[in-house]
Design a protein around this motif. Structure first.
Motif, PDB file in Angstrom:
ATOM      1  N   SER A  14      -1.330   7.822   7.882  1.00  0.00           N
ATOM      2  CA  SER A  14      -0.961   6.447   7.507  1.00  0.00           C
ATOM      3  C   SER A  14      -0.305   5.728   8.674  1.00  0.00           C
ATOM      4  CB  SER A  14       0.011   6.458   6.320  1.00  0.00           C
ATOM      5  OG  SER A  14      -0.578   7.009   5.187  1.00  0.00           O
ATOM      6  N   THR A  72      -7.771   0.086  -3.247  1.00  0.00           N
ATOM      7  CA  THR A  72      -8.153   1.438  -3.682  1.00  0.00           C
ATOM      8  C   THR A  72      -6.956   2.362  -3.925  1.00  0.00           C
ATOM      9  OG1 THR A  72      -8.318   2.206  -1.385  1.00  0.00           O
ATOM     10  CG2 THR A  72     -10.334   1.315  -2.407  1.00  0.00           C
ATOM     11  N   ARG A  73      -5.774   1.948  -3.435  1.00  0.00           N
ATOM     12  CA  ARG A  73      -4.590   2.815  -3.494  1.00  0.00           C
ATOM     13  C   ARG A  73      -4.866   4.148  -2.807  1.00  0.00           C
ATOM     14  NH1 ARG A  73      -1.302   2.274  -9.128  1.00  0.00           N
ATOM     15  NH2 ARG A  73      -1.348   0.027  -9.288  1.00  0.00           N
ATOM     16  N   LYS A  74      -5.634   4.113  -1.756  1.00  0.00           N
ATOM     17  CA  LYS A  74      -6.031   5.316  -1.036  1.00  0.00           C
ATOM     18  C   LYS A  74      -4.811   6.014  -0.443  1.00  0.00           C
ATOM     19  CE  LYS A  74      -8.773   8.181   1.172  1.00  0.00           C
ATOM     20  NZ  LYS A  74      -9.378   9.273   0.439  1.00  0.00           N
ATOM     21  N   ARG A  75      -4.609   7.261  -0.814  1.00  0.00           N
ATOM     22  CA  ARG A  75      -3.482   8.032  -0.300  1.00  0.00           C
ATOM     23  C   ARG A  75      -3.908   8.777   0.954  1.00  0.00           C
ATOM     24  NH1 ARG A  75      -2.210  13.292  -0.667  1.00  0.00           N
ATOM     25  NH2 ARG A  75      -0.057  13.778  -0.187  1.00  0.00           N
ATOM     26  N   LEU A  76      -3.097   8.674   1.991  1.00  0.00           N
ATOM     27  CA  LEU A  76      -3.315   9.413   3.230  1.00  0.00           C
ATOM     28  C   LEU A  76      -2.063  10.206   3.556  1.00  0.00           C
ATOM     29  CD1 LEU A  76      -4.942   6.633   5.473  1.00  0.00           C
ATOM     30  CD2 LEU A  76      -6.124   8.499   4.292  1.00  0.00           C
ATOM     31  N   LEU A 105      -7.212  -0.822   1.441  1.00  0.00           N
ATOM     32  CA  LEU A 105      -6.295   0.269   1.122  1.00  0.00           C
ATOM     33  C   LEU A 105      -5.436  -0.071  -0.094  1.00  0.00           C
ATOM     34  CD1 LEU A 105      -5.202   1.331   4.712  1.00  0.00           C
ATOM     35  CD2 LEU A 105      -6.582   2.685   3.116  1.00  0.00           C
ATOM     36  N   LEU A 118      -6.370  -3.139   5.484  1.00  0.00           N
ATOM     37  CA  LEU A 118      -5.177  -3.046   4.638  1.00  0.00           C
ATOM     38  C   LEU A 118      -5.459  -3.537   3.216  1.00  0.00           C
ATOM     39  CD1 LEU A 118      -2.466  -4.192   7.195  1.00  0.00           C
ATOM     40  CD2 LEU A 118      -2.598  -1.944   6.091  1.00  0.00           C
ATOM     41  N   ALA A 127       0.525   4.012  -3.047  1.00  0.00           N
ATOM     42  CA  ALA A 127      -0.189   5.255  -2.777  1.00  0.00           C
ATOM     43  C   ALA A 127       0.708   6.466  -2.514  1.00  0.00           C
ATOM     44  CB  ALA A 127      -1.120   5.060  -1.575  1.00  0.00           C
ATOM     45  N   TRP A 143       0.834  -1.204   0.000  1.00  0.00           N
ATOM     46  CA  TRP A 143       0.000   0.000   0.000  1.00  0.00           C
ATOM     47  C   TRP A 143       0.869   1.256   0.000  1.00  0.00           C
ATOM     48  CZ3 TRP A 143      -1.380   2.799   4.885  1.00  0.00           C
ATOM     49  CH2 TRP A 143      -2.174   3.921   4.626  1.00  0.00           C
TER      50      TRP A 143
END
Length: 198
Positions: A121, A112-116, A109, A106, A61, A57
């Motif tokens: 993170s 979706t490749r969700k960036r935080l 995440l 996880l 991301a 991840w």
């Protein structure tokens, strides 16, 4: 496309390893020492999937080096903190459900490749890492070589994070469906484990 074949081979190899594995603190008696601690994350399906997913991840991301390293370093630090809590006799409710939930989250995440932001993170994975560590600390409480076992476990955790980062970096632009497939697999494992402990 050249990168996709080695990445697929690595995923299949990782998937094959846990066939002989246990799934963490509920596995019964363990041998202790650095090597046993090092091997535990490599042979426990829940731990192997979580460690690889954190790195995967992060690589998929992240937009910069800080974001790339935030989750792996946060997970490793809080895994150690949780283990020390377990060794000290601290008990929290729902340890196994939280470990299962970590895989579900996880996996999503990764999918979706969700960036935080870096801090978010590290905080998110850190909460889950406390429960992973707590399970091991409780398991090792009273053992004379607990420190060596934890050192081995932490070393393997860092290496698995690095392997996940390497895999994610290779797949970052080379392929879109393989990382999504990996995310679905981790999430489904989490959902299955969650169903078994709730």
């Amino acid at each position: 496309m050249r990168l996709a074949r080695p990445a697929l081979a690595l995923l299949l190899t990782a998937a094959a390893l846990p066939a002989l594995a246990h799934t963490g603190a509920d596995a019964g008696a363990h041998h202790h020492g650095f090597l046993a601690g090092f091997m535990h994350p490599l042979t426990g399906l829940d731990h192997l999937a979580a460690m690889l997913a954190v790195g995967l991840w992060s690589a998929l991301a992240a937009r910069n080096g800080r974001e790339l390293l935030a989750a792996p370093l946060g997970f490793a630090a809080m895994l150690l903190a949780g283990a020390l809590m377990g060794l000290a006799g601290v008990a929290l409710p729902a340890v196994e459900p939280m470990i299962a939930a970590s895989l579900l989250v996880l996996g999503l995440l990764v999918f979706t490749r969700k960036r935080l932001p870096a801090f978010a993170s590290a905080a998110l994975v850190g909460v889950f890492a406390i429960f992973h560590g707590l399970a091991h600390g409780q398991e090792l409480a009273g053992e004379t070589d607990a420190a060596l076992t934890l050192a081995g476990m932490l070393a393997a955790t860092v290496l698995l994070h690095a392997a996940g980062i390497g895999l994610g970096w290779a797949l970052r632009r080379a392929n879109h469906w393989l990382p999504r497939l990996a995310g679905v697999a981790v999430a489904l494992l989490g959902a299955a484990l969650l169903g078994g402990v709730t």
